[in-house]
Design a protein around this motif. Sequence first.
Motif, PDB file in Angstrom:
ATOM      1  N   GLU A 439       0.808  -1.221   0.000  1.00 53.39           N
ATOM      2  CA  GLU A 439       0.000   0.000   0.000  1.00 53.39           C
ATOM      3  C   GLU A 439       0.837   1.265   0.000  1.00 53.39           C
ATOM      4  O   GLU A 439       0.410   2.300  -0.515  1.00 53.39           O
ATOM      5  N   THR A 440       2.015   1.225   0.613  1.00 47.73           N
ATOM      6  CA  THR A 440       2.828   2.436   0.733  1.00 47.73           C
ATOM      7  C   THR A 440       3.864   2.567  -0.367  1.00 47.73           C
ATOM      8  O   THR A 440       4.557   3.582  -0.436  1.00 47.73           O
ATOM      9  N   SER A 441       3.999   1.574  -1.200  1.00 46.07           N
ATOM     10  CA  SER A 441       5.003   1.623  -2.268  1.00 46.07           C
ATOM     11  C   SER A 441       4.711   2.786  -3.211  1.00 46.07           C
ATOM     12  O   SER A 441       3.576   2.989  -3.640  1.00 46.07           O
ATOM     13  N   GLN A 442       5.750   3.571  -3.504  1.00 45.27           N
ATOM     14  CA  GLN A 442       5.617   4.634  -4.491  1.00 45.27           C
ATOM     15  C   GLN A 442       5.707   4.084  -5.911  1.00 45.27           C
ATOM     16  O   GLN A 442       5.310   4.740  -6.870  1.00 45.27           O
ATOM     17  N   ASP A 443       6.286   2.873  -6.015  1.00 50.52           N
ATOM     18  CA  ASP A 443       6.328   2.202  -7.310  1.00 50.52           C
ATOM     19  C   ASP A 443       5.027   1.449  -7.538  1.00 50.52           C
ATOM     20  O   ASP A 443       4.266   1.178  -6.605  1.00 50.52           O
ATOM     21  N   LEU A 444       4.767   1.103  -8.778  1.00 50.87           N
ATOM     22  CA  LEU A 444       3.542   0.393  -9.136  1.00 50.87           C
ATOM     23  C   LEU A 444       3.787  -1.115  -9.030  1.00 50.87           C
ATOM     24  O   LEU A 444       4.730  -1.641  -9.630  1.00 50.87           O
ATOM     25  N   SER A 458      -1.464  -2.147  -6.890  1.00 49.30           N
ATOM     26  CA  SER A 458      -1.184  -1.320  -5.713  1.00 49.30           C
ATOM     27  C   SER A 458      -1.856   0.037  -5.830  1.00 49.30           C
ATOM     28  O   SER A 458      -2.089   0.542  -6.932  1.00 49.30           O
ATOM     29  N   SER A 460      -0.710   2.871  -5.535  1.00 56.12           N
ATOM     30  CA  SER A 460       0.116   3.871  -6.216  1.00 56.12           C
ATOM     31  C   SER A 460      -0.277   4.043  -7.679  1.00 56.12           C
ATOM     32  O   SER A 460       0.154   4.998  -8.328  1.00 56.12           O
ATOM     33  N   ALA A 463      -1.740   7.519  -8.588  1.00 57.66           N
ATOM     34  CA  ALA A 463      -0.811   8.634  -8.826  1.00 57.66           C
ATOM     35  C   ALA A 463      -0.058   8.466 -10.135  1.00 57.66           C
ATOM     36  O   ALA A 463       0.286   9.449 -10.792  1.00 57.66           O
ATOM     37  N   ARG A 537       8.621   1.322 -11.968  1.00 65.34           N
ATOM     38  CA  ARG A 537       8.994   2.671 -11.524  1.00 65.34           C
ATOM     39  C   ARG A 537       8.694   3.667 -12.634  1.00 65.34           C
ATOM     40  O   ARG A 537       9.083   3.476 -13.785  1.00 65.34           O
TER      41      ARG A 537
END
Length: 931
Positions: A439-444, A458, A460, A463, A537
């Motif tokens: 849930e907190t990963s900035q990557d997909l 995810s 992310s 975004a 990424r």
Amino acid sequence: MQLDNDRTVFLSTQPATRQDHVLAFAVIGVSSILFALAAPFAGVPLTPIPAFVASYQSALAINDLITAILLFSQFAILRSWAMLLLASAYLFTAAAAIVHGLTFPGLFTATGLLGAGPQTTIWLYMIWHGAFPLLVIGYALTKARDGGPKIRWSTGQAVSASAVAIGAVMAALTWIVTAQHHLLPTLLSQGHYTPTTTGVVSSVWLLSLAALLVLWSRRPHLLIDVWLIVVLCAWLFDIALAAILNVARFDLGFYVGRIYGLCAASFVLGVLLVDNVALQAKMGRLVGALRRQAASERDYHAERERLFSAVVESSKDAIIAKALDGTITAWNKAAEELFGYSAAETVGQHVSLIVPPDRRCEVDNILARVGQGETIDHYETVRLHKDGRKMDVSLSVSPMRSAAGEIVGASKIARDITESRRTRSALDREIEERQRIFETSQDLILVSDSVGNLIQVSPSVTAILGYRPDEMIGHNAIRFIHQEDLNSTRNEMRTARKGRLMRSFETRYHHKDGQSVTLNWMGTWSEAVQRHFFIGRDLTEKRAAEAQFRQAQKMESIGQLTGGIAHDFNNILTVITGTIGVLAEAIADDPELASITKLIDDAAERGSQLTKQLLAFARKQPLQPFEIDVNALLLEAAKLLRPTLGEQIEISPRLTEDAWPALVDPNQLSTAILNLALNARDAMPQGGMLMFETLNVALDEGYVGMNSEVATGDYIMIAVSDTGSGIPAALLERVFDPFFTTKEVGKGTGLGLSMVFGFVKQSGGHIKIYSEQGHGTTVKIYLPRSTGVGQTVGEARPPAQAERGNETVLIVEDDALVRKYVVTQVASLGYATLEAADAAEALNIIDNDATIDLLFTDVIMPGAMNGRQLVDEALKRRPSLKTLFTSGYTENAIIHHGRLDPGVLLLAKPYRKPELARMIRVALSGLWLDG
């Protein structure tokens, strides 16, 4: 239990039988015979009895009102348009009968109430007898055995709307036939009908006949249809006797026709009342059947209760029953095994026997919730065994009800989950850790099956690609991958399934808004679960930053180039514009040569404007900012633009009331607004709307992170929007480039937007353009909020008192042509002149000549010193020396942060002799320094 067919118990849905048709036709036959007997004598005058009219109108209104109410009650169940129209028809006739009675002459007043005239009641009669068949036609066309098409509104809304509509229509018609009766054709004169009456009555009679024919043709007939046919026949006899065959009021036709009308109002009412009585009888039979069924069900439930008791005793789960006060009333064998207590030890005891002391309030809470009818499922808690050890249990608690439906206790199913809870706790911790990473990963992160169907996505993704996870889960990844990258992605997936665990590759995905997003992927395949696992990424921001850096470098390079060109060009223009003035004076007596001189002067002026635009784009123009009211400037601009743009373009200012002041050069801002407005006009050749907006905006770090060329802080935003043709997306990145234009050759230089861009950037601001082809364009300018700084030095220059003088002026200019021109012009104004080609030569003259009053120097010069450095050095040697700068391109020598440096007086190239004369006097006066 229910009736055989609950749709056929209503008059409006019950099919008509043969007996119904026979009875109805018998009534019609009798009515026809009576009509035939009365018709020859319809014109026989009788004694006027106004009380008959009052009685007739009252009975008619009551009959129709009751009928309407009964029909509305059936509409409330059927919710059909047909029933709503028919009920409305009877409601209208009731309203019309009341108004007819009130306005009838001789009943309440000699001429009738409500301001009735001589034509009021007869026109009301015609409207009344015309509206009813119209609504019956509507009913006939929309009816069906199931009631026909249903309304979407609530019953209350529909009935209210019908009543309001009928009331409004009746009020309007009443006003017309009373207050405006003189405008209506005369139907009744001195108590007798006029020739016009024949046409109106015939139309009304034919309308009723049409309603009868439409209703007859709409088969199969329902019970209500048959009696409506009877009503319409009586309605035809009524109109024939009371309005066609008779000759005046109160003759035989007048009385008999109204008797027919009253009969017509009574037929459907009578059948509806009979229908209600039949419903009461059916309900009585239904109640008896329900009682017999209840007795049968009691026996059935008693048997089921015995079976359930056996099931409870044989259940592997502990089942406990208790009263609402917590007293245990039942305890099965599984409960004995789970808690160690026998039924004899627990029944009659409080349930707290198996509850830890710190959980007692929990029991009260559960019993309270159950007492309110709530069911509690899989409630995990702790309970006590007889030997004192604690156990994790899962409880499901439900309310127990008496035969009357009253909650009298609670039934509880308990299951030991101690071991399973320990195992689940360890599993939950592992799942939680992975979920948090997910849930907190900035990557997909994507999980798909072997063919690419997405199973997990995810958060992310929102975004990165603009989709919610649920919008992608269940779909194949092919739907989101760029068409050109599909084959390479499939090859990567095949390679992974052949045993290559880790791989890195790039794939473009479609953003929800249609743009492409490039992702760098790491992926692996799990044979055990037959899943692909990917981590992507987003490279878009990185590449956008690189593109932005390249764009900034390009704009900077173009700026340097245009600034250098402007410098040299301004030197040339200075000589041209100055000498052309001298030439114009010399040939003023020769019109032909004067016109040629004027052409040269105009061309030089255009060249001057071009260099100003180039310098604006290059951010090298000398700005003179004021603290200004942006709203006032825009309103003034709108006022000046209206005649320029033409009547086909509407200018709409939408200005925030508390707009912050901005520190900006007002002339340059006005020019920028003008350029944007003219571009908007060209985008709206057929006309449209031009909007000016202002808004106070605080740009935060998030915005600055996406737009690195702007700083955080407070800005006043100016938006110029049009409803024109818009700009294609492919051209948006180039609109600020100098000499780029989409207009036809000769229709624009392509410097307008680039000038606006340079001015805004030089003012410390920010500019964004938004456009969609076919939907207009918006340009947003963000100017820094003024911090209270006053006007720049030199803005309060007093006007020169004289354009000539006798002081000594040292002229420093590296360009020989310009230097020669300036020396000549200054000398012609009466001044003594000295000249130098560079700073070193100028300082030498200053050291050896004490008579110099003014140092007039170019800013950009070759050698070790520029003009500013020369002035600084000269003032060290001669503090009282007056100075005046000139330049066509100042670079950063005397301008910083978009403003002239303090203590700087500048004459911008190119200039004319009057400007030169005035600025020399301003510089020599020294008064401008007080500003």
